[in-house]
Design a protein around this motif. Structure first.
Motif, short mmCIF file in Angstrom:
data_model
loop_
_atom_site.label_atom_id
_atom_site.label_comp_id
_atom_site.label_asym_id
_atom_site.label_seq_id
_atom_site.Cartn_x
_atom_site.Cartn_y
_atom_site.Cartn_z
N ARG A 1 0.73 -1.08 -0.02
CA ARG A 1 -0.01 0.33 -0.06
C ARG A 1 0.89 1.29 -0.04
N ARG A 2 2.03 1.35 1.00
CA ARG A 2 2.80 2.31 0.92
C ARG A 2 3.52 2.48 -0.39
N ARG A 3 3.83 1.66 -1.10
CA ARG A 3 4.76 1.73 -2.50
C ARG A 3 3.57 2.11 -3.46
N LEU A 4 2.31 1.75 -3.44
CA LEU A 4 1.37 2.15 -4.34
C LEU A 4 1.07 3.61 -4.25
N ARG A 5 1.10 4.13 -2.84
CA ARG A 5 0.80 5.46 -2.65
C ARG A 5 2.04 6.47 -3.11
N ALA A 6 3.08 5.96 -3.05
CA ALA A 6 4.46 6.44 -3.28
C ALA A 6 4.48 6.77 -4.88
N GLY A 7 3.95 5.67 -5.50
CA GLY A 7 4.09 5.82 -7.03
C GLY A 7 2.85 6.70 -7.43
N TYR A 8 1.70 6.72 -6.63
CA TYR A 8 0.75 7.60 -7.37
C TYR A 8 0.86 9.00 -7.00
N GLU A 9 1.70 9.33 -5.74
CA GLU A 9 2.00 10.86 -5.34
C GLU A 9 2.82 11.05 -6.60
N ARG A 10 4.04 10.37 -6.95
CA ARG A 10 4.94 10.65 -7.97
C ARG A 10 4.23 11.00 -9.37
N LEU A 11 3.40 10.22 -9.63
CA LEU A 11 2.47 10.42 -10.74
C LEU A 11 1.64 11.78 -10.87
N SER B 1 2.47 14.23 -8.89
CA SER B 1 3.58 15.61 -8.91
C SER B 1 3.96 15.69 -10.37
N ARG B 2 4.10 14.78 -11.32
CA ARG B 2 4.57 14.99 -12.64
C ARG B 2 3.43 15.65 -13.46
N GLU B 3 1.96 15.49 -13.08
CA GLU B 3 1.02 15.91 -13.90
C GLU B 3 0.62 17.45 -13.46
N VAL B 4 1.16 17.82 -12.25
CA VAL B 4 1.11 19.47 -11.83
C VAL B 4 2.04 19.98 -12.33
N ASP B 5 1.44 21.29 -12.87
CA ASP B 5 2.56 22.07 -13.79
C ASP B 5 2.49 23.45 -13.13
N GLY B 6 3.43 23.84 -12.08
CA GLY B 6 3.10 25.06 -11.43
C GLY B 6 1.97 25.03 -10.27
N ALA B 7 1.77 25.84 -9.79
CA ALA B 7 1.10 25.95 -8.41
C ALA B 7 0.37 27.28 -8.23
N PRO B 8 -1.01 27.28 -7.69
CA PRO B 8 -1.71 28.49 -7.49
C PRO B 8 -0.72 29.24 -6.44
N GLU B 9 -0.93 30.61 -6.43
CA GLU B 9 -0.17 31.44 -5.62
C GLU B 9 -0.62 31.60 -4.20
N HIS B 10 -1.94 31.34 -3.96
CA HIS B 10 -2.56 31.60 -2.65
C HIS B 10 -3.61 30.47 -2.40
N VAL B 11 -3.26 29.48 -1.49
CA VAL B 11 -4.37 28.61 -1.06
C VAL B 11 -4.98 28.79 0.27
N ALA B 12 -6.26 28.47 0.47
CA ALA B 12 -6.78 28.65 1.53
C ALA B 12 -7.43 27.50 2.06
N GLY C 1 -6.13 18.48 -5.26
CA GLY C 1 -6.51 19.99 -5.06
C GLY C 1 -6.01 20.88 -6.14
N ILE C 2 -4.63 20.72 -6.30
CA ILE C 2 -3.83 21.59 -7.30
C ILE C 2 -4.33 21.27 -8.82
N ARG C 3 -4.40 20.16 -8.92
CA ARG C 3 -4.89 19.58 -10.25
C ARG C 3 -6.40 20.04 -10.72
#
Length: 299
Positions: A6-16, A18-29, A243-245
């Motif tokens: 489960r940890r390996r799958l979550r780590a792989g999904y997190e990396r995926l 992260s690659r899909e996210v291009d930039g980030a919002p300036e202000h998150v609430a 959320g960023i996606r």
């Protein structure tokens, strides 16, 4: 074995993600909901949930730094929270006092030049919390690497009402005229510490409402909103990336809508303007990531 997988799958999904996210919002609430339900489902007291949620808050600061978010606002204590049982309030006040001091003294806060400040009717809070707010403000004053706003005794309607009353008094005393009441004038009277427009609101705990949170800063900028099921103590970096996606999908939707309107205008040009129209389309293709149709303006 299952936990390892489960940890390996979550780590792989997190990396995926992260690659899909291009930039980030300036202000998150963030509306940090679900602390009490988290504790109740585990047979604990509400105070246990708040302690667990505080650990997520610390991790959230690291995630923002990793992704390039410049400002984070946390809804830590609303004006409605004054209606909670006194014992819960006192524990929250103790926890807020402790965490504000910890943030103000933390090496990572100073290494990253994090500005820590409170927004809200802080004069309604107990003296120990007010002293902690002043301490954090003093220790991080002048920092410009990242901004952490802690919303304490905060209510969006109360904030707008206070600004409206302030402006009404100023007009009545001839310090302002009605024509002087601009967006910037209202913004300046919301809170002494300027808060930038919100790009993304995240609410944990499953409820789909924004609960009187930053109405001027979020609604005015049409912030994206991401509602998710995990309670705040369970909120993970994967949830944050999702959320960023959502925010990025919203941004692309706006971009496409603007481009489609521009293309509709270009297509309406007559034949005499065809060369100029083609040049406009070429510039649009150059400055956007959205795929534009290859069709040319109609003759």
């Amino acid at each position: 074995m299952r936990d390892w997988l489960r940890r390996r799958l979550r780590a792989g999904y997190e990396r995926l993600l992260s690659r899909e996210v291009d930039g980030a919002p300036e202000h998150v609430a963030v509306i940090q909901d679900g602390n009490r339900r988290y504790a109740r489902e585990r047979g604990g007291e509400a105070t246990d949930g708040y302690q667990a949620g505080a650990r997520t808050t610390e991790e959230m600061l690291d995630w923002c730094a990793d992704l390039g978010v410049e400002e984070l606002t946390l809804y830590a204590f609303s004006t409605e929270n004054f209606e909670r049982p006194e014992e819960q309030q006192e524990h929250l006040f103790d926890l807020l006092t402790e965490k504000l001091h910890e943030f103000a003294d933390a090496d990572r806060v100073h290494d990253r030049r994090v500005r820590v400040r409170a927004i809200g009717e802080t004069d309604r809070l107990p003296p120990r919390v007010q002293h902690a707010i002043a301490y954090a403000d003093r220790r991080t004053r002048g920092y410009d690497g990242f901004t952490l706003n802690v919303a304490l005794a905060y209510g969006g309607r109360a904030e707008l009402l206070g600004a409206a009353r302030d402006i009404a008094h100023a007009v009545q005393s001839d310090d302002l005229t009605p024509d002087d009441v601009t967006v910037d004038e209202i913004q300046a009277r919301l809170h002494p510490a300027r808060v930038r427009d919100v790009d993304l609101i995240i609410r944990t705990g499953g409820d789909e409402r924004t609960s009187n949170f930053l109405p001027w800063h979020a609604n005015g900028s049409e912030a994206a909103v991401y509602f998710c099921a995990p309670y705040w103590p369970e909120f993970s970096k994967i949830d944050f990336l999702r959320g960023i996606r959502t925010y990025q999908a919203r941004e692309k939707s706006w971009q496409r809508a603007r481009l489609e309107r521009a293309l509709a205008l270009v297509r309406a040009f007559g034949s005499a303007e065809l060369d100029d129209a083609r040049a406009i389309i070429d510039r649009l293709r150059t400055h956007t990531t959205i795929d534009l149709p290859d069709e040319e303006p109609a003759d």
